[in-house]
Scaffold this motif. Structure first.
Motif, PDB file in Angstrom:
ATOM      1  N   THR A 117      10.834  24.424 -38.421  1.00  0.00           N
ATOM      2  CA  THR A 117      10.417  25.802 -38.141  1.00  0.00           C
ATOM      3  C   THR A 117      10.517  26.659 -39.398  1.00  0.00           C
ATOM      4  N   PHE A 118      11.633  26.538 -40.098  1.00  0.00           N
ATOM      5  CA  PHE A 118      11.847  27.340 -41.302  1.00  0.00           C
ATOM      6  C   PHE A 118      10.805  27.021 -42.373  1.00  0.00           C
ATOM      7  N   LEU A 119      10.572  25.738 -42.632  1.00  0.00           N
ATOM      8  CA  LEU A 119       9.627  25.351 -43.681  1.00  0.00           C
ATOM      9  C   LEU A 119       8.186  25.733 -43.338  1.00  0.00           C
ATOM     10  N   ILE A 120       7.794  25.559 -42.091  1.00  0.00           N
ATOM     11  CA  ILE A 120       6.433  25.926 -41.695  1.00  0.00           C
ATOM     12  C   ILE A 120       6.241  27.445 -41.796  1.00  0.00           C
TER      13      ILE A 120
ATOM     14  N   THR B 257       4.911  38.950 -39.975  1.00  0.00           N
ATOM     15  CA  THR B 257       5.876  39.265 -38.921  1.00  0.00           C
ATOM     16  C   THR B 257       5.801  38.227 -37.798  1.00  0.00           C
ATOM     17  N   GLY B 258       4.638  37.642 -37.607  1.00  0.00           N
ATOM     18  CA  GLY B 258       4.512  36.554 -36.630  1.00  0.00           C
ATOM     19  C   GLY B 258       5.383  35.370 -37.018  1.00  0.00           C
ATOM     20  N   ASP B 259       5.412  35.072 -38.323  1.00  0.00           N
ATOM     21  CA  ASP B 259       6.281  33.996 -38.811  1.00  0.00           C
ATOM     22  C   ASP B 259       7.746  34.350 -38.587  1.00  0.00           C
ATOM     23  N   ALA B 260       8.099  35.618 -38.811  1.00  0.00           N
ATOM     24  CA  ALA B 260       9.475  36.074 -38.588  1.00  0.00           C
ATOM     25  C   ALA B 260       9.854  35.949 -37.117  1.00  0.00           C
ATOM     26  N   LYS B 261       8.925  36.298 -36.219  1.00  0.00           N
ATOM     27  CA  LYS B 261       9.210  36.199 -34.782  1.00  0.00           C
ATOM     28  C   LYS B 261       9.455  34.752 -34.367  1.00  0.00           C
ATOM     29  N   VAL B 262       8.705  33.826 -34.965  1.00  0.00           N
ATOM     30  CA  VAL B 262       8.924  32.406 -34.679  1.00  0.00           C
ATOM     31  C   VAL B 262      10.329  32.003 -35.129  1.00  0.00           C
ATOM     32  N   LEU B 263      10.750  32.467 -36.312  1.00  0.00           N
ATOM     33  CA  LEU B 263      12.091  32.154 -36.797  1.00  0.00           C
ATOM     34  C   LEU B 263      13.161  32.747 -35.876  1.00  0.00           C
ATOM     35  N   VAL B 264      12.951  33.968 -35.425  1.00  0.00           N
ATOM     36  CA  VAL B 264      13.909  34.598 -34.512  1.00  0.00           C
ATOM     37  C   VAL B 264      14.011  33.794 -33.223  1.00  0.00           C
ATOM     38  N   ASN B 265      12.867  33.488 -32.618  1.00  0.00           N
ATOM     39  CA  ASN B 265      12.872  32.796 -31.327  1.00  0.00           C
ATOM     40  C   ASN B 265      13.367  31.362 -31.421  1.00  0.00           C
ATOM     41  N   ASN B 266      12.953  30.637 -32.459  1.00  0.00           N
ATOM     42  CA  ASN B 266      13.273  29.205 -32.534  1.00  0.00           C
ATOM     43  C   ASN B 266      14.586  28.895 -33.247  1.00  0.00           C
ATOM     44  N   ILE B 267      15.113  29.869 -33.984  1.00  0.00           N
ATOM     45  CA  ILE B 267      16.376  29.608 -34.688  1.00  0.00           C
ATOM     46  C   ILE B 267      17.474  30.566 -34.221  1.00  0.00           C
TER      47      ILE B 267
ATOM     48  N   TYR C 127      10.583  40.917 -42.805  1.00  0.00           N
ATOM     49  CA  TYR C 127      10.245  42.222 -42.225  1.00  0.00           C
ATOM     50  C   TYR C 127      10.151  43.305 -43.304  1.00  0.00           C
ATOM     51  N   VAL C 128      11.033  43.263 -44.283  1.00  0.00           N
ATOM     52  CA  VAL C 128      10.950  44.219 -45.398  1.00  0.00           C
ATOM     53  C   VAL C 128       9.618  44.056 -46.128  1.00  0.00           C
ATOM     54  N   GLY C 129       9.215  42.804 -46.363  1.00  0.00           N
ATOM     55  CA  GLY C 129       7.932  42.546 -47.011  1.00  0.00           C
ATOM     56  C   GLY C 129       6.762  43.076 -46.200  1.00  0.00           C
ATOM     57  N   ALA C 130       6.830  42.878 -44.876  1.00  0.00           N
ATOM     58  CA  ALA C 130       5.744  43.346 -44.006  1.00  0.00           C
ATOM     59  C   ALA C 130       5.677  44.871 -43.987  1.00  0.00           C
ATOM     60  N   ILE C 131       6.815  45.503 -43.844  1.00  0.00           N
ATOM     61  CA  ILE C 131       6.850  46.972 -43.844  1.00  0.00           C
ATOM     62  C   ILE C 131       6.485  47.490 -45.228  1.00  0.00           C
ATOM     63  N   GLY C 132       6.979  46.807 -46.258  1.00  0.00           N
ATOM     64  CA  GLY C 132       6.715  47.215 -47.636  1.00  0.00           C
ATOM     65  C   GLY C 132       5.264  47.104 -48.048  1.00  0.00           C
TER      66      GLY C 132
END
Length: 177
Positions: free
Chosen positions: A61-64, A116-126, A148-153
């Motif tokens: 999950t992390f690498l993908i 942020t979609g990638d971040a949500k996957v990390l939150v849910n799966n890890i 998230y900082v990158g996305a907001i930034g």
């Protein structure tokens, strides 16, 4: 600072979107996670995506999810370096190949940040996965925060600032040696 809609930025920097999605697909293949559908670029939101089988393996999950950061940064640097050296050090603006390589490399670097979609996957799966070790969660949590900082930034051009900073590394190292 001025506001430009994300879709316009993505259209202008579409090579970076393509490389970003290709990176997700490459890491899916490396991790042996089946890919169902890939859209490298489209004129809608999201501009690209990779639909793949969900995995409960935290490393996969992390690498993908974070693969585009590594791949886009490396490819961006490799493609941009010769052009950046010519443009920044030798002030050669007459070679159209330098401008083409500069645009492709800069585009790749601008799309290095996971979404942020990638971040949500990390939150849910890890982070929300009870079977994942607390130490792994402690390591992954700051990465999610940075995503998230990158996305907001990106609203204040953080992605362009990152691309410009990375673009300057190789020419400056060239000058040092």
């Amino acid at each position: 600072m001025f506001f430009v809609p994300g879709i316009i930025v993505s259209v202008v920097t579409f090579p970076g979107v393509i490389i970003h999605e290709l990176a997700h697909q490459i890491f899916c293949r490396l991790m042996r996670v089946p890919v169902y559908e890939v859209k490298y670029f489209q004129f809608s939101n999201p501009c690209g995506y990779v639909l793949h089988e969900a995995t409960q393996d935290p490393l996969k999950t992390f690498l993908i999810s974070t693969g585009p950061f590594l791949i886009n940064t490396l490819i961006g640097m490799i493609i941009l370096s010769p052009a950046a050296i010519d443009l920044i050090i030798f002030k050669d603006y007459s070679n159209p190949l330098n401008l083409l390589l500069g645009w492709i490399g800069f585009s790749a670097l601008m799309h290095a940040f996971p979404s942020t979609g990638d971040a949500k996957v990390l939150v849910n799966n890890i982070l929300k996965n009870k079977n994942v070790n607390v130490l792994v969660k402690l390591i992954v949590a700051p990465v999610i925060g940075l995503i998230y900082v990158g996305a907001i930034g990106s609203v204040v051009w953080l992605d362009a600032i990152y691309a410009a900073a990375i673009a300057m590394i190789i020419p400056n190292l060239f000058l040092l040696f």
